[in-house]
Design a protein around this motif. Structure first.
Motif, mmCIF file in Angstrom:
data_model
loop_
_atom_site.group_PDB
_atom_site.id
_atom_site.type_symbol
_atom_site.label_atom_id
_atom_site.label_comp_id
_atom_site.label_asym_id
_atom_site.label_seq_id
_atom_site.Cartn_x
_atom_site.Cartn_y
_atom_site.Cartn_z
ATOM 1 N N THR A 62 5.806 37.676 -2.713
ATOM 2 C CA THR A 62 4.635 37.151 -2.291
ATOM 3 C C THR A 62 3.458 37.686 -3.050
ATOM 4 O O THR A 62 2.449 37.138 -3.445
ATOM 5 C CB THR A 62 4.398 37.858 -1.088
ATOM 6 O OG1 THR A 62 5.280 37.554 0.021
ATOM 7 C CG2 THR A 62 2.799 37.646 -0.301
ATOM 8 N N LEU A 63 3.904 39.015 -3.689
ATOM 9 C CA LEU A 63 3.050 39.308 -4.812
ATOM 10 C C LEU A 63 2.888 38.450 -5.963
ATOM 11 O O LEU A 63 1.889 38.673 -6.942
ATOM 12 C CB LEU A 63 3.296 40.796 -4.926
ATOM 13 C CG LEU A 63 2.998 42.113 -3.991
ATOM 14 C CD1 LEU A 63 3.275 43.167 -4.729
ATOM 15 C CD2 LEU A 63 1.261 41.813 -3.834
ATOM 16 N N GLN A 64 4.086 37.850 -6.363
ATOM 17 C CA GLN A 64 4.322 36.947 -7.622
ATOM 18 C C GLN A 64 3.983 35.686 -7.377
ATOM 19 O O GLN A 64 4.559 34.899 -8.136
ATOM 20 C CB GLN A 64 5.607 37.504 -8.177
ATOM 21 C CG GLN A 64 5.864 38.856 -8.712
ATOM 22 C CD GLN A 64 6.953 39.250 -8.983
ATOM 23 O OE1 GLN A 64 8.074 38.598 -8.767
ATOM 24 N NE2 GLN A 64 7.403 40.529 -9.230
ATOM 25 N N THR A 93 8.188 42.377 -15.961
ATOM 26 C CA THR A 93 6.847 42.393 -16.741
ATOM 27 C C THR A 93 7.094 42.939 -18.100
ATOM 28 O O THR A 93 7.719 43.979 -18.317
ATOM 29 C CB THR A 93 5.644 43.362 -15.838
ATOM 30 O OG1 THR A 93 5.595 42.547 -14.647
ATOM 31 C CG2 THR A 93 4.516 43.184 -16.854
ATOM 32 N N ALA A 94 6.188 42.614 -19.303
ATOM 33 C CA ALA A 94 6.646 42.991 -20.579
ATOM 34 C C ALA A 94 6.503 44.400 -20.678
ATOM 35 O O ALA A 94 5.163 44.862 -20.266
ATOM 36 C CB ALA A 94 5.906 42.068 -21.415
ATOM 37 N N GLY A 95 7.328 45.458 -21.227
ATOM 38 C CA GLY A 95 7.171 46.640 -21.476
ATOM 39 C C GLY A 95 7.063 47.592 -20.124
ATOM 40 O O GLY A 95 7.300 48.773 -20.219
ATOM 41 N N VAL A 102 10.879 38.304 -9.324
ATOM 42 C CA VAL A 102 11.744 37.720 -8.552
ATOM 43 C C VAL A 102 11.304 36.112 -8.259
ATOM 44 O O VAL A 102 12.253 35.517 -7.643
ATOM 45 C CB VAL A 102 11.975 38.712 -7.171
ATOM 46 C CG1 VAL A 102 12.367 39.817 -7.619
ATOM 47 C CG2 VAL A 102 10.976 38.424 -6.417
ATOM 48 N N ALA A 103 10.368 35.940 -8.629
ATOM 49 C CA ALA A 103 9.779 34.311 -8.236
ATOM 50 C C ALA A 103 10.562 33.583 -9.019
ATOM 51 O O ALA A 103 11.176 33.596 -10.090
ATOM 52 C CB ALA A 103 8.191 34.383 -8.824
ATOM 53 N N HIS A 104 10.883 32.270 -8.321
ATOM 54 C CA HIS A 104 11.670 31.187 -8.721
ATOM 55 C C HIS A 104 12.816 31.568 -9.389
ATOM 56 O O HIS A 104 13.626 31.068 -10.227
ATOM 57 C CB HIS A 104 10.879 30.489 -10.036
ATOM 58 C CG HIS A 104 9.237 30.158 -9.753
ATOM 59 N ND1 HIS A 104 9.157 29.315 -8.751
ATOM 60 C CD2 HIS A 104 8.314 30.826 -10.046
ATOM 61 C CE1 HIS A 104 7.622 29.125 -8.806
ATOM 62 N NE2 HIS A 104 7.221 30.124 -9.382
ATOM 63 N N GLY A 105 13.633 32.633 -8.698
ATOM 64 C CA GLY A 105 15.123 32.985 -9.045
ATOM 65 C C GLY A 105 15.215 33.768 -10.240
ATOM 66 O O GLY A 105 16.289 34.185 -10.634
#
Length: 235
Positions: A62-64, A93-95, A102-105
């Motif tokens: 949901t957050l993503q 997220t980078a770093g 987890v969005a889109h697998g």
């Protein structure tokens, strides 16, 4: 054996013998109610843990929700520069190696066939939909040891940094032959536009270009005029 006084001629066993025989035939009583209660409690605990993990996954998704759909490989991606098989360990997220996307697998670990062309990186996963990272979205690559909660020996991962929508992401791969990671790092960095750490100017952990003194760039020698003023001030 003894002869019973009340019944002549009838043999009766000694009390000690009777006690021993009684001990042989006694069986341990199994408390099935307690066992069944423990089993039901354990199953409920496992179900609760699974439910909490699933809720956390849904909350992250949901957050993503702003993460755009993943790009797919073009019909003609061009000739292969590199190809390798291995495992896809996840994207963060980078770093931030624990901030799993987890969005889109993207959070699903899977076997992967990786193919690199001049147009970009094609990741063909078996346990989740594959996706394509266009060369214009690449932001560099590096050997690393941790991604999405997975920790391996130093250099055991190839981490690819790329731009997707408004997010800068790290994707972790481990090839069946980890010796390939260095060659892939060089090629991915060559294809990455606008990298801050170009080949030839490596950076140490502090972000300072190699060869630069820890205190910063060396001060330029003072001019003769400046030296003259210093001497006058010393007087």
């Amino acid at each position: 054996m003894t002869i019973s006084a009340g019944h002549p001629g009838v043999l009766s066993a000694h009390p000690a013998v009777l006690a021993a025989e009684g001990g042989k035939h006694s069986a341990h009583v199994t408390h099935w109610g307690d066992r069944i209660g423990w089993i039901i409690g354990l199953l409920l605990f496992v179900a609760l843990v699974y439910w909490l993990m699933r809720q956390g996954w849904q909350w992250r998704r949901t957050l993503q929700s702003d993460v755009p759909a993943l790009p797919q490989a073009p019909q003609d991606p061009g000739p292969e520069l590199l190809a390798a098989e291995g495992r896809y360990f996840g994207t963060t997220t980078a770093g931030q190696w624990l901030d799993r996307i987890v969005a889109h697998g993207l959070g699903t670990r899977s076997r992967v066939d990786a193919v690199l062309t001049e147009q970009g990186l094609d990741l063909r996963r078996t346990a989740a939909p594959g996706f394509f990272v266009p060369a214009a979205a690449l932001r560099g690559a590096r050997p690393d040891k941790a991604i999405a909660g997975k920790v391996l020996p130093e250099g055991g991962l190839l981490v690819v940094t790329w731009q997707h929508g408004g997010r800068l992401l790290d994707t972790g791969l481990r090839f069946d032959d980890p010796a390939e990671h260095r060659r892939w790092t060089d090629e991915l960095n060559r294809l990455s536009p606008g990298r801050a750490d170009r080949p030839g100017t490596p950076s140490d952990l502090s972000g300072t270009p190699a060869g630069t003194p820890a205190g910063g760039p060396a001060a330029a020698p003072a001019s003769p005029a400046g030296q003259h003023h210093d001497k006058e001030g010393a007087r």
